[in-house]
Design a protein around this motif. Structure first.
Motif, PDB file in Angstrom:
ATOM      1  N   TYR A  11       0.835  -1.201   0.000  1.00 20.11           N
ATOM      2  CA  TYR A  11       0.000   0.000   0.000  1.00 20.11           C
ATOM      3  C   TYR A  11       0.873   1.256   0.000  1.00 20.11           C
ATOM      4  N   LEU A  12       1.870   1.293   0.863  1.00 17.86           N
ATOM      5  CA  LEU A  12       2.736   2.471   0.951  1.00 17.86           C
ATOM      6  C   LEU A  12       3.583   2.645  -0.305  1.00 17.86           C
ATOM      7  N   GLU A  13       3.908   1.526  -0.947  1.00 14.88           N
ATOM      8  CA  GLU A  13       4.680   1.591  -2.190  1.00 14.88           C
ATOM      9  C   GLU A  13       3.855   2.178  -3.330  1.00 14.88           C
ATOM     10  N   GLU A  14       2.566   1.824  -3.391  1.00 17.01           N
ATOM     11  CA  GLU A  14       1.748   2.183  -4.556  1.00 17.01           C
ATOM     12  C   GLU A  14       0.867   3.406  -4.359  1.00 17.01           C
ATOM     13  N   THR A  15       0.553   3.758  -3.118  1.00 14.06           N
ATOM     14  CA  THR A  15      -0.438   4.806  -2.871  1.00 14.06           C
ATOM     15  C   THR A  15       0.229   6.154  -2.621  1.00 14.06           C
ATOM     16  N   PRO A  16      -0.078   7.177  -3.435  1.00 15.18           N
ATOM     17  CA  PRO A  16       0.470   8.514  -3.178  1.00 15.18           C
ATOM     18  C   PRO A  16       0.009   9.019  -1.810  1.00 15.18           C
ATOM     19  N   ALA A  17       0.856   9.761  -1.138  1.00 20.97           N
ATOM     20  CA  ALA A  17       0.545  10.238   0.211  1.00 20.97           C
ATOM     21  C   ALA A  17      -0.760  11.027   0.247  1.00 20.97           C
ATOM     22  N   GLU A  18      -1.044  11.783  -0.826  1.00 15.56           N
ATOM     23  CA  GLU A  18      -2.253  12.608  -0.838  1.00 15.56           C
ATOM     24  C   GLU A  18      -3.533  11.785  -0.977  1.00 15.56           C
ATOM     25  N   GLU A  19      -3.414  10.524  -1.391  1.00 18.92           N
ATOM     26  CA  GLU A  19      -4.584   9.655  -1.522  1.00 18.92           C
ATOM     27  C   GLU A  19      -4.645   8.608  -0.400  1.00 18.92           C
ATOM     28  N   SER A  20      -3.699   8.677   0.504  1.00 18.81           N
ATOM     29  CA  SER A  20      -3.533   7.614   1.494  1.00 18.81           C
ATOM     30  C   SER A  20      -4.478   7.770   2.682  1.00 18.81           C
ATOM     31  N   MET A  21      -4.883   6.635   3.232  1.00 23.19           N
ATOM     32  CA  MET A  21      -5.650   6.611   4.473  1.00 23.19           C
ATOM     33  C   MET A  21      -4.799   6.059   5.615  1.00 23.19           C
ATOM     34  N   TRP A  22      -3.501   5.973   5.376  1.00 23.30           N
ATOM     35  CA  TRP A  22      -2.553   5.512   6.379  1.00 23.30           C
ATOM     36  C   TRP A  22      -2.093   6.691   7.233  1.00 23.30           C
ATOM     37  N   GLU A  23      -1.980   6.462   8.534  1.00 19.82           N
ATOM     38  CA  GLU A  23      -1.532   7.498   9.459  1.00 19.82           C
ATOM     39  C   GLU A  23      -0.294   7.014  10.208  1.00 19.82           C
ATOM     40  N   GLY A  24       0.781   7.788  10.172  1.00 20.09           N
ATOM     41  CA  GLY A  24       2.012   7.418  10.864  1.00 20.09           C
ATOM     42  C   GLY A  24       2.957   6.651   9.967  1.00 20.09           C
ATOM     43  N   GLU A  25       3.727   5.737  10.571  1.00 17.66           N
ATOM     44  CA  GLU A  25       4.711   4.948   9.850  1.00 17.66           C
ATOM     45  C   GLU A  25       4.442   3.463  10.051  1.00 17.66           C
ATOM     46  N   CYS A  26       5.036   2.642   9.198  1.00 11.45           N
ATOM     47  CA  CYS A  26       4.843   1.193   9.292  1.00 11.45           C
ATOM     48  C   CYS A  26       6.068   0.560   9.930  1.00 11.45           C
ATOM     49  N   PHE A  27       5.869  -0.072  11.078  1.00  9.73           N
ATOM     50  CA  PHE A  27       6.947  -0.779  11.775  1.00  9.73           C
ATOM     51  C   PHE A  27       7.443  -1.928  10.911  1.00  9.73           C
ATOM     52  N   VAL A  28       8.771  -2.056  10.796  1.00  6.44           N
ATOM     53  CA  VAL A  28       9.363  -3.180  10.079  1.00  6.44           C
ATOM     54  C   VAL A  28      10.383  -3.864  10.984  1.00  6.44           C
ATOM     55  N   PHE A  29      10.590  -5.148  10.749  1.00 11.92           N
ATOM     56  CA  PHE A  29      11.438  -5.944  11.639  1.00 11.92           C
ATOM     57  C   PHE A  29      12.882  -5.978  11.155  1.00 11.92           C
ATOM     58  N   ASP A  30      13.455  -4.795  10.961  1.00 14.22           N
ATOM     59  CA  ASP A  30      14.863  -4.708  10.609  1.00 14.22           C
ATOM     60  C   ASP A  30      15.429  -3.412  11.176  1.00 14.22           C
ATOM     61  N   GLY A  31      16.645  -3.102  10.829  1.00 13.75           N
ATOM     62  CA  GLY A  31      17.327  -1.966  11.422  1.00 13.75           C
ATOM     63  C   GLY A  31      16.716  -0.614  11.118  1.00 13.75           C
ATOM     64  N   ARG A  32      15.805  -0.547  10.146  1.00  7.93           N
ATOM     65  CA  ARG A  32      15.195   0.748   9.817  1.00  7.93           C
ATOM     66  C   ARG A  32      14.096   1.146  10.800  1.00  7.93           C
ATOM     67  N   THR A  33      13.549   0.233  11.532  1.00 12.84           N
ATOM     68  CA  THR A  33      12.454   0.402  12.500  1.00 12.84           C
ATOM     69  C   THR A  33      11.115   0.648  11.819  1.00 12.84           C
ATOM     70  N   ALA A  34      11.040   1.637  10.906  1.00 10.62           N
ATOM     71  CA  ALA A  34       9.756   1.948  10.273  1.00 10.62           C
ATOM     72  C   ALA A  34       9.987   2.570   8.905  1.00 10.62           C
ATOM     73  N   VAL A  35       8.987   2.411   8.022  1.00 12.48           N
ATOM     74  CA  VAL A  35       9.023   3.047   6.700  1.00 12.48           C
ATOM     75  C   VAL A  35       7.716   3.809   6.496  1.00 12.48           C
TER      76      VAL A  35
END
Length: 310
Positions: free
Chosen positions: A221-245
């Motif tokens: 979803y975050l890869e394909e959806t432009p931020a202006e059309e997104s219904m996502w709030e905040g960041e997505c936790f990932v299980f690696d050294g980046r913590t979130a994307v």
């Protein structure tokens, strides 16, 4: 197959300018998963990879990172093994996102603890555009199937937090909170899609009528959806050294508390409760002084090891 069998493969320590991070899974019957684990170990000893892969009789799951050639090598290996319909997503990290390469042999590739049949009984897949249309409706119950610390970093607008500490807790959440809504539309999502394969299968098995999930998960979803059309709030936790994307799979601002694993925003790192590798606002009152002393010693050992490598 009984207990988890985990083996480490040595990772070559040569420089990688930009780490390719590949998240993948597929539910597929594996005739000899222990043999597949061994052959994967043999492969990763010859290439430059870090991360974790979980192999089971029901399929494969994991995230690996390396240079372009190494990631392509393991991708092609899995395709040759018949994993031709993998959910597969790539992103990038400027730093090495995992310390080691692990190949685990387990009973489940994602542990629900309840027998379900995700290859035979699964909810309706929705792409990001269809997902936005569905969750905007007021007759839909939107459930985040991830753990409490993942929810904290970010989620979809209006999503319910089940407050689970592990995916094993999800069946009990369904029993206690959703059992009276079997005739409602239930929409569920997770990081890459794999947990929803099992959670939707669970709900259908329990008699729920309309169950939907986001194909490819939040990462797609975050890869394909432009931020202006997104219904996502905040960041997505990932299980690696980046913590979130965040949108476009860019690295987020959250950092991980290495004492408890919770994601922290920059302003939370500035609080007096935060001590790197020792405590944060979410765990400072949950550990003893003796435990904190142990964490400090661990951090000093990690720092010393880093200086030695330099």
């Amino acid at each position: 197959m009984n207990a988890t069998v985990e083996q480490l493969a040595p990772v070559e320590q040569h420089a990688v300018s930009d780490w390719v991070v590949a998240a993948l899974y597929q539910f597929k019957e594996v005739q000899n998963s222990a043999d597949l684990q061994q052959r994967l170990l043999d492969l990763v000893k010859t290439i430059n990879l870090c991360g974790t892969l979980i192999v089971a009789d029901e399929g494969i799951n994991g995230t690996v990172a390396g240079d372009r050639k190494s990631v392509d090598s393991i991708h092609q290996f899995l395709l040759n093994e018949g994993f031709t319909t993998m959910e597969y997503k790539e992103s990038f990290s400027s730093e090495k996102p995992f310390r080691k390469m692990k190949i685990k042999h387990k009973k489940e590739i994602v542990t629900l603890g309840v027998e379900v049949k995700p290859r035979d009984l699964v909810g309706h897949y929705l792409d990001p555009k269809e997902w936005n249309d569905l969750i905007a409706r007021d007759d839909v119950i939107l459930v985040d199937t991830r753990n409490d610390y993942e929810y904290k970093a970010g989620t979809f607008k209006g999503a319910i937090d089940p407050k689970t500490e592990s995916f094993r807790d999800f069946p009990e959440y369904v029993k206690q909170n959703l059992a009276d809504h079997k005739n409602k539309k239930i929409a569920m999502f997770c990081t890459g899609g794999i947990r929803c394969e099992k959670s939707t299968s669970l709900l259908l098995q329990e008699g729920f009528e309309e169950v939907y999930h986001l194909k490819g998960g939040i990462l797609k979803y975050l890869e394909e959806t432009p931020a202006e059309e997104s219904m996502w709030e905040g960041e997505c936790f990932v299980f690696d050294g980046r913590t979130a994307v965040t949108h476009g799979m860019e690295e987020g601002e959250n950092i991980k508390c290495h004492a408890c694993g919770w994601p922290l925003l920059p302003e939370e790192v500035e609080l007096p409760s935060y001590e790197h590798g020792v405590s944060c606002k979410y765990c400072i009152d949950k550990t003893t002084d003796q435990q904190k002393a142990g964490f400090r010693m661990r951090q000093s050992q990690i720092a010393a090891a880093k200086r030695k490598r330099l």
